[in-house]
Motif scaffolding. Structure first.
Motif, PDB file in Angstrom:
ATOM      1  N   LEU A 103      -1.485 -72.624 -87.842  1.00  0.00           N
ATOM      2  CA  LEU A 103      -2.915 -72.463 -88.557  1.00  0.00           C
ATOM      3  C   LEU A 103      -2.668 -71.639 -90.129  1.00  0.00           C
ATOM      4  N   ARG A 104      -2.813 -72.142 -90.768  1.00  0.00           N
ATOM      5  CA  ARG A 104      -3.226 -70.764 -92.506  1.00  0.00           C
ATOM      6  C   ARG A 104      -4.072 -70.280 -92.048  1.00  0.00           C
TER       7      ARG A 104
ATOM      8  N   ASP B 136      -5.715 -69.800 -94.564  1.00  0.00           N
ATOM      9  CA  ASP B 136      -6.744 -70.918 -95.515  1.00  0.00           C
ATOM     10  C   ASP B 136      -7.192 -71.376 -95.205  1.00  0.00           C
ATOM     11  N   ALA B 137      -6.608 -72.401 -93.705  1.00  0.00           N
ATOM     12  CA  ALA B 137      -7.245 -73.518 -93.478  1.00  0.00           C
ATOM     13  C   ALA B 137      -8.249 -73.916 -93.363  1.00  0.00           C
ATOM     14  N   SER B 138      -9.292 -75.169 -93.621  1.00  0.00           N
ATOM     15  CA  SER B 138     -10.063 -75.270 -92.849  1.00  0.00           C
ATOM     16  C   SER B 138     -10.510 -75.991 -91.193  1.00  0.00           C
ATOM     17  N   VAL B 139     -11.195 -75.443 -90.298  1.00  0.00           N
ATOM     18  CA  VAL B 139     -11.110 -75.619 -89.025  1.00  0.00           C
ATOM     19  C   VAL B 139     -12.501 -76.202 -88.923  1.00  0.00           C
TER      20      VAL B 139
ATOM     21  N   HIS C 154      -9.184 -65.158 -90.905  1.00  0.00           N
ATOM     22  CA  HIS C 154      -8.596 -67.329 -91.277  1.00  0.00           C
ATOM     23  C   HIS C 154      -9.978 -66.729 -92.469  1.00  0.00           C
TER      24      HIS C 154
ATOM     25  N   GLY D  13     -10.878 -70.194 -94.454  1.00  0.00           N
ATOM     26  CA  GLY D  13     -10.542 -71.148 -94.637  1.00  0.00           C
ATOM     27  C   GLY D  13     -12.026 -71.441 -94.252  1.00  0.00           C
TER      28      GLY D  13
END
Length: 106
Positions: free
Chosen positions: A51-52, A54-57, A76, A78
């Motif tokens: 999981l980056r 800046d990823a959205s979750v 995190h 994102g």
């Protein structure tokens, strides 16, 4: 506690009703979090490598989980969005979510 007990065997269809979830979470107190599967601490070794930051979750059926808040606390950055059918679940985690810029939607 009874509020966390599943429906009796053979009556699992109750999980599919918003009434079940509204009653279940209305019986809980603010801060009474409940992780159905595993906590972020348990999931971190599985999630973090993939999981980056800046990823959205999107957490569908988040209930009164603090998973998204814990993701934010772990760095995190994102967009983090929790969705649940029961507005009562959000009353339990609203303050923590607001403090961490975690969105809650119904």
């Amino acid at each position: 506690a009874e509020t966390h007990a599943p429906p009796p065997e053979g009556d699992e269809a109750r999980y599919a009703t918003s009434e079940y979830w509204s009653r279940r979470y209305a019986a809980c107190d603010a801060g009474d979090v409940f992780e159905w599967f595993l906590s972020y601490e348990d999931l971190a070794p599985l999630l973090d490598p993939w999981l980056r930051r800046d990823a959205s979750v999107l957490d569908l059926g988040c209930g009164a989980s603090t998973l998204l808040c814990d993701l934010r606390d772990a760095g995190h950055a994102g967009r983090l969005v929790g969705v649940d059918i029961a507005a009562e679940a959000f009353a339990i985690v609203r303050d923590a979510a607001d403090e961490r810029d975690v969105e809650l939607a119904r």
